[in-house]
Design an enzyme around this catalytic site. Structure first.
Site: not given
Length: 149
Positions: A68, A101
């Site tokens: 967006c 991670h």
């Protein structure tokens, strides 16, 4: 990362970059499903974010790429779904860390603030980085709210 078919979603502000993403995926021979929007006409990002999230949750696509204007709104909407870990990345290192991670399963890019060359590098990192597991898995396991388990 094991890629199934990549799910795509954008609003009007992310439409142009999403067209570039499609070209990138076609060049790489990676299948995708576009959950919309299909024009640059003003629309609401939650309509497309929810569709993409459901596609990932039910196994139709994996992973996702969403866009967006700022990347914030579509990211917030995607992350309302318990099975989604959407990561907003505008540089390759952030994309790599979100996978390594955080085991992010949706890459979110800010359509109004990222150039195509950078977006290509961001996608390269996101799509080729594996989750490290270990101590990171313990942290991911703590993401859902206790009353949502």
């Amino acid at each position: 990362m094991k890629i199934n078919k990549i799910g795509l979603a954008s609003d009007h502000a992310g439409y142009a970059l999403k067209q570039f993403v499609k070209k990138y995926l076609q060049e790489k021979g990676i299948a995708f499903k576009d959950y919309g929007t299909d024009t640059e006409e003003s629309c609401d990002y939650p309509d497309y974010a929810h569709a993409l999230a459901k596609g990932i949750e039910n196994g139709d696509v994996y992973p996702g790429i969403a866009i967006c204007g700022s990347g914030e709104g579509i990211s917030m909407t995607l992350n309302k779904h318990q099975g989604i870990r959407a990561a907003l990345a505008w540089m390759p290192e952030i994309a790599r860390l979100s996978r390594a991670h955080n085991d992010a399963n949706v890459l979110v890019m800010p359509g109004r603030f990222i150039e195509e060359d950078t977006a290509r590098c961001v996608m390269d990192e996101f799509l080729t980085t594996d989750f490290e597991g270990g101590r990171h898995q313990r942290r991911i396991d703590k993401i859902p709210c206790a009353n949502d388990k």
